[in-house]
Design an enzyme around this catalytic site. Structure first.
Site, PDB file in Angstrom:
ATOM      1  N   LYS A  92       0.826  -1.206   0.000  1.00 60.59           N
ATOM      2  CA  LYS A  92       0.000   0.000   0.000  1.00 60.59           C
ATOM      3  C   LYS A  92       0.859   1.254   0.000  1.00 60.59           C
ATOM      4  O   LYS A  92       0.594   2.204  -0.753  1.00 60.59           O
ATOM      5  CB  LYS A  92      -0.938  -0.008   1.211  1.00 60.59           C
ATOM      6  CG  LYS A  92      -2.050  -1.041   1.128  1.00 60.59           C
ATOM      7  CD  LYS A  92      -2.991  -0.956   2.306  1.00 60.59           C
ATOM      8  CE  LYS A  92      -2.323  -1.404   3.588  1.00 60.59           C
ATOM      9  NZ  LYS A  92      -3.267  -1.492   4.726  1.00 60.59           N
ATOM     10  N   GLY A 118       6.881  -2.075  10.742  1.00 61.30           N
ATOM     11  CA  GLY A 118       7.889  -1.289  10.030  1.00 61.30           C
ATOM     12  C   GLY A 118       7.818  -1.369   8.529  1.00 61.30           C
ATOM     13  O   GLY A 118       8.770  -1.009   7.829  1.00 61.30           O
ATOM     14  N   TRP A 137      19.147   9.791   3.558  1.00 69.99           N
ATOM     15  CA  TRP A 137      17.861   9.555   4.217  1.00 69.99           C
ATOM     16  C   TRP A 137      18.068   9.233   5.684  1.00 69.99           C
ATOM     17  O   TRP A 137      18.882   8.383   6.040  1.00 69.99           O
ATOM     18  CB  TRP A 137      17.135   8.417   3.510  1.00 69.99           C
ATOM     19  CG  TRP A 137      15.843   7.997   4.143  1.00 69.99           C
ATOM     20  CD1 TRP A 137      14.854   8.797   4.629  1.00 69.99           C
ATOM     21  CD2 TRP A 137      15.389   6.650   4.338  1.00 69.99           C
ATOM     22  NE1 TRP A 137      13.807   8.052   5.106  1.00 69.99           N
ATOM     23  CE2 TRP A 137      14.117   6.726   4.949  1.00 69.99           C
ATOM     24  CE3 TRP A 137      15.940   5.400   4.059  1.00 69.99           C
ATOM     25  CZ2 TRP A 137      13.389   5.585   5.277  1.00 69.99           C
ATOM     26  CZ3 TRP A 137      15.208   4.274   4.378  1.00 69.99           C
ATOM     27  CH2 TRP A 137      13.946   4.369   4.981  1.00 69.99           C
ATOM     28  N   ASP A 205      -0.050   5.466  10.561  1.00 65.43           N
ATOM     29  CA  ASP A 205      -0.811   4.290  10.128  1.00 65.43           C
ATOM     30  C   ASP A 205      -1.535   3.646  11.304  1.00 65.43           C
ATOM     31  O   ASP A 205      -1.758   2.449  11.315  1.00 65.43           O
ATOM     32  CB  ASP A 205       0.141   3.279   9.470  1.00 65.43           C
ATOM     33  CG  ASP A 205      -0.594   2.232   8.645  1.00 65.43           C
ATOM     34  OD1 ASP A 205      -1.597   2.584   8.012  1.00 65.43           O
ATOM     35  OD2 ASP A 205      -0.161   1.068   8.637  1.00 65.43           O
ATOM     36  N   LYS A 245      -3.625   7.361   7.737  1.00 64.65           N
ATOM     37  CA  LYS A 245      -4.675   6.368   7.484  1.00 64.65           C
ATOM     38  C   LYS A 245      -5.963   6.813   8.176  1.00 64.65           C
ATOM     39  O   LYS A 245      -5.962   7.196   9.335  1.00 64.65           O
ATOM     40  CB  LYS A 245      -4.272   4.992   7.993  1.00 64.65           C
ATOM     41  CG  LYS A 245      -5.366   3.939   7.768  1.00 64.65           C
ATOM     42  CD  LYS A 245      -4.865   2.526   7.929  1.00 64.65           C
ATOM     43  CE  LYS A 245      -4.580   2.168   9.369  1.00 64.65           C
ATOM     44  NZ  LYS A 245      -4.190   0.748   9.509  1.00 64.65           N
TER      45      LYS A 245
END
Length: 316
Positions: A92, A118, A137, A205, A245
């Site tokens: 997703k 994770g 990152w 999430d 979400k």
């Protein structure tokens, strides 16, 4: 091809609004309201869901798996790539990243709230590697701490196969619970922001167990979603992006929170990924282009009212 494309176009873009005047006296203390049209939609949805009450759970799951057009995506990826934490959540979030291009800088910091085990982090790592642009990152993860003895099996995710080897990258707050509903968590996170800089992307999430009250799912998760957004707004860099979400958007709590997001971001979308099972109410709110100047006017109020809002959503 047209039949396939329609599954990738479950998207809606909200209009952009300006932040209305607000002050400490009238923020988050108004009585909850209802809208007749939204209430009707909620009733129709719950009536439809209630038709499943006499269905055996495992049989229903087999049926939804069989009718899910994206049901073989995960197995196909598994055959083609070696991925550490390949789950439905991985698919997703990779789809979200590909659809909305949320990474637009080579030096990139991300925060992942309610993230266990994770998969979003793992999907972002794979996405960045696929771009082959040498991204610098840094990431910070958060979830209910699987090593905190006070958490039960029904509240925390105890799959630590990714958390254990990356433990220094996780923030579990000052009391080591990982509970973002504790206002002290925001304070500890802001210390990281002050030391290392804000985040260019925040994902949230989170959810709560709603199996006993499925018709109240949106209400039960409202407080958690509010806390996620408040934390994200404090930590985002100017022009940053947010992924949250959500489920249905029919209650006043969700409507007001969504309106706030349209006031603080250049673009707000609702997206149902193809790899999200069509039989659930899950959607993702994709917020792009954080308007930090406008947000600075309301952040002190949001922070001051965090404890009040938690009590509002979860009265003792």
């Amino acid at each position: 091809m047209a039949d396939i494309e329609k599954y990738f176009n479950k998207k809606f873009t909200f209009s952009k609004y300006n932040l209305p005047p607000c002050n400490n006296e009238n923020t988050y203390v108004e009585e909850k309201w209802t809208d007749p049209h939204l209430e009707k939609l909620k009733a129709e949805l719950n009536n439809t869901k209630s038709l499943l009450n006499d269905k055996e759970v495992n049989h229903w799951r087999k049926h939804t798996d069989f009718t899910n057009r994206a049901g073989y995506v995960l197995d196909t990826i598994k055959c083609c790539y070696k991925i550490t934490l390949l789950t439905q959540a991985w698919c997703k979030f990779y789809e979200i990243l590909h659809s909305y291009g949320l990474v637009d800088t080579l030096f990139f910091r991300s925060l992942h709230i309610c993230e266990a085990p994770g998969a979003f982090i793992n999907a972002l790592e794979f996405y960045l590697d696929s771009k082959r642009q040498n991204h610098m990152w840094q990431w910070v993860g958060n979830t209910l701490n699987p090593y905190y003895e006070g958490h039960s099996m029904s509240t925390a995710v105890f799959d630590d196969r990714f958390i254990l080897p990356t433990y220094p990258c996780w923030n579990f707050g000052p009391n080591n619970t990982g509970d973002i509903m504790d206002p002290g968590f925001l304070d500890s996170l802001m210390e990281q922001v002050q030391a290392n800089g804000p985040f260019h992307l925040v994902t949230a999430d989170g959810s709560v167990d709603c199996q006993n009250l499925p018709d109240q799912q949106e209400t039960l998760v409202a407080g958690l979603h509010f806390a996620e957004v408040v934390i994200a707004l404090h930590c985002l860099a100017p022009n940053g992006n947010l992924v949250v979400k959500k489920f249905t958007l029919l209650e006043c709590d969700s409507v007001c929170l969504t309106f706030l997001l349209t006031c603080l971001f250049n673009k707000v979308n609702v997206f149902k990924p193809v790899t999200s099972k069509p039989g659930n109410s899950e959607v993702y709110v994709i917020c792009q282009g954080f308007r930090a100047t406008e947000a600075s006017m309301i952040l002190p109020i949001l922070r001051e009212n965090l404890i009040k809002a938690v009590a509002y959503f979860y009265p003792p």
